[in-house]
Design an enzyme around this catalytic site. Structure first.
Site, PDB file in Angstrom:
ATOM      1  CD  GLU A 333      -3.048  -1.045   2.213  1.00 27.01           C
ATOM      2  OE1 GLU A 333      -3.918  -1.682   2.184  1.00 27.01           O
ATOM      3  OE2 GLU A 333      -3.125  -1.283   3.308  1.00 27.01           O
TER       4      GLU A 333
HETATM    5  C1  ACM Z   1      -2.081  -5.549   3.757  1.00 25.59           C
HETATM    6  O1  ACM Z   1      -2.870  -6.100   4.321  1.00 25.59           O
HETATM    7  N1  ACM Z   1      -2.295  -3.921   3.691  1.00 25.59           N
HETATM    8  C2  ACM Z   1      -1.334  -6.751   3.630  1.00 25.59           C
END
Ligand code: ACM
Length: 526
Positions: A333
């Site tokens: 992310e």
């Molecule tokens: C995640 O769930 N951002 C690895």
């Protein structure tokens, strides 16, 4: 190994037959041999049951400190409920419970064991201590659930006759605890470790840093913990582990044959670090601490040398505290880092991990960069993940990158079971018990070679969770299913028989004080 796996396939049908039988005890009152979680590779029932009595001794190899320690662990589990003395002795000639390490039983591998129960003794043989420990977990589950109680119960304490020969499908069977979004005390982590050990999980992945909190003391950057660890989601006091406390967790995990895999999530999920040291920010200005639950807004400054000095210091200190092989560098992310910067960063940071002797693990976005030789990518996509993203991870797997499979819509233990679940999140959908169990990590990611799959993980993100009881409600009953996917031969996989074995675990959770979700999919009362 070949012989054991071959035998496993032969008996898979036998396990199915056991599982479809009504959930009643064998004629002598003992739990039918092998009716445990995870399902063993091979079960050969037969002969009389062994009964633990006031005279039972736990006999261990005199040459092995590990065997003695595991014997002590077993005695600690059974003394309160049985009320028996259960002395651990290195007089290994005689009847009783026998724990033996055998150099010649190489086929049992690093974690396998053979448990033989007769009218006179229960003998657990393993090639390595971890196997003895896993065999002890099997023995625990063969005993009545009240054996887990911390107060004296009445017997009989029977172990059904026969032989279990068992070793895992995968060497990487992990559970993650996010101690950043909410901080969990050492005692809470130890409690979870004990629950993981019962299901033969062998990795504890600790998510030690995120936007909301930095949880490990780093001497060369002390404000990370003292300031960056001073809050959590919702604005509570947070906390961090001192180096001594972290080592205590590592030691405790090792005593249960779990390896700690520490994660420092980078280059995003770093607000706590950016808030602690202004120089880590591209504009030189430290942002405030963050106690919300958004993701992807923070980024280390990829083009500053101080960023890599920081990473080198953190990785060096964390690697020195961590005897295990792996160090997880996150990488998920990174929505506020350009693709080019992301690739630059991940490709510069991986050699730092290698320099300090650790194997890189990263979330699967690592495959957008160039995974270093030996790295593991942790796949956390879901059914709706784009074909292109899946193909990129599969291509890396074909190129030699190992995979840990943890689909968000299967193994994320913080996903709500249904719309009515009071805790947890639902961004990956609702994940009922059958959905979390009923898939195969070996062929889950299209195009990835089965041999690239090193194992599975059940992550527990903690945006909505801060107490052990909350973690346990989300973990049980899904965690044992992920543990079974990691341990048991694929040929044993069958929801209809699994759900019966799972239901039979519930009295054990009651005895252990675990308040679980009573899913309507599971026949709790037989
Ligand atoms: C995640 O769930 N951002 C690895």
């Amino acid at each position: 190994m070949g012989a054991l796996v071959g035998a496993a396939l032969l008996v898979a049908a036998g396990i199915g037959a056991l599982g479809t039988a009504p959930a009643t005890a064998a004629p002598d009152g003992a739990t039918p041999l092998g009716r445990i979680v995870p399902a063993p590779a091979k079960v050969t029932p037969g002969g009389s049951a062994y009964e633990i009595t006031a005279k039972t001794r736990i006999r261990v190899d005199d040459a092995s400190k590990d065997a003695r320690r595991i014997g002590g662990y077993l005695a600690d589990v059974l003394r309160p409920s049985t009320g028996y003395r259960l002395p651990v002795t290195d007089d290994d000639a005689g009847d009783g419970i026998r724990l033996e390490l055998s150099a010649k039983d190489k086929a049992l591998g690093a974690e396998g064991y053979r448990l033989t129960s007769t009218g006179r003794s229960v003998t657990i043989v393993a090639h390595a201590p971890a196997g003895l420990f896993h065999g002890v977990q099997t023995l625990r589950q063969q005993l009545p659930a009240k054996a887990e109680s911390d107060s004296r119960q009445s017997g009989p304490w029977l172990v059904a006759g026969g032989t279990v020969e068992d070793s895992p499908r995968y060497g990487y069977r992990s559970a993650m605890l996010d101690v950043s979004r909410h901080f969990f005390s050492v005692d809470k982590v130890k409690r979870y470790i004990d629950q993981l050990a019962l299901y033969k999980i062998n990795k504890l992945h600790l998510h030690l840093s995120d936007d909301q909190g930095w949880r490990i003391a780093i001497d060369s950057w002390p404000r990370l913990a003292t300031y960056g660890g001073s809050t959590q989601v919702g604005g509570g006091a947070g906390g961090h582990y001192t180096k001594a406390q972290y080592k205590d967790i590592v030691r405790y995990a090792a005593s249960r044959y779990l390896e700690v895999v520490p994660e420092i999530d980078m280059p995003s999920h770093t607000n706590a670090a950016l808030a602690s040291y202004a120089e880590l920010n591209c504009d030189g200005v430290a942002p405030p601490l963050y106690t919300g639950t958004e993701v992807g807004f923070s980024s280390l400054c990829v083009n500053k040398q101080v960023t890599y000095d920081f990473v080198d210091d953190v990785v060096r200190e964390l690697a020195a505290l961590t005897p295990g092989k792996y160090l997880h560098i996150g990488g998920d992310e990174a929505h506020s880092t350009s693709h080019e910067d992301y690739v630059t960063f991940m490709n510069r940071v991986q050699p730092i991990v290698a320099k300090y002797g650790k194997t890189v693990v990263g979330w699967h976005q690592l495959t957008e960069a160039t995974p270093i030789k030996g790295a593991l990518a942790q796949y956390w996509g879901l059914d709706g993940t784009s074909a292109a993203e899946k193909a990129q991870v599969a291509a890396a797997a074909k190129n030699g990158t190992g995979l840990v499979i943890s689909p968000a819509d299967r193994t994320y233990l913080d996903m709500k079971y249904t719309k009515d679940t009071p805790l947890g999140l639902a961004w990956a959908g609702y994940v009922e018990v059958q959905r979390s169990y009923d898939w195969d990590p070996g062929n889950y990611l299209p195009g990835a070679p089965a041999a690239a799959v090193k194992g599975v993980e059940a992550p527990m993100w903690s945006e909505t969770l801060s107490e052990s009881a909350q973690v346990e409600y989300m973990a049980f009953p899904r965690l044992p299913g992920v543990a079974e996917l990691g341990w048991s031969p694929a040929a044993t996989h069958d929801w209809n028989t699994y759900k019966v074995r799972l239901a039979e675990q519930a009295p054990r959770w009651d005895a252990l004080g675990i308040a679980y979700y009573k899913s309507p999919q599971v026949p709790w009362n037989g």
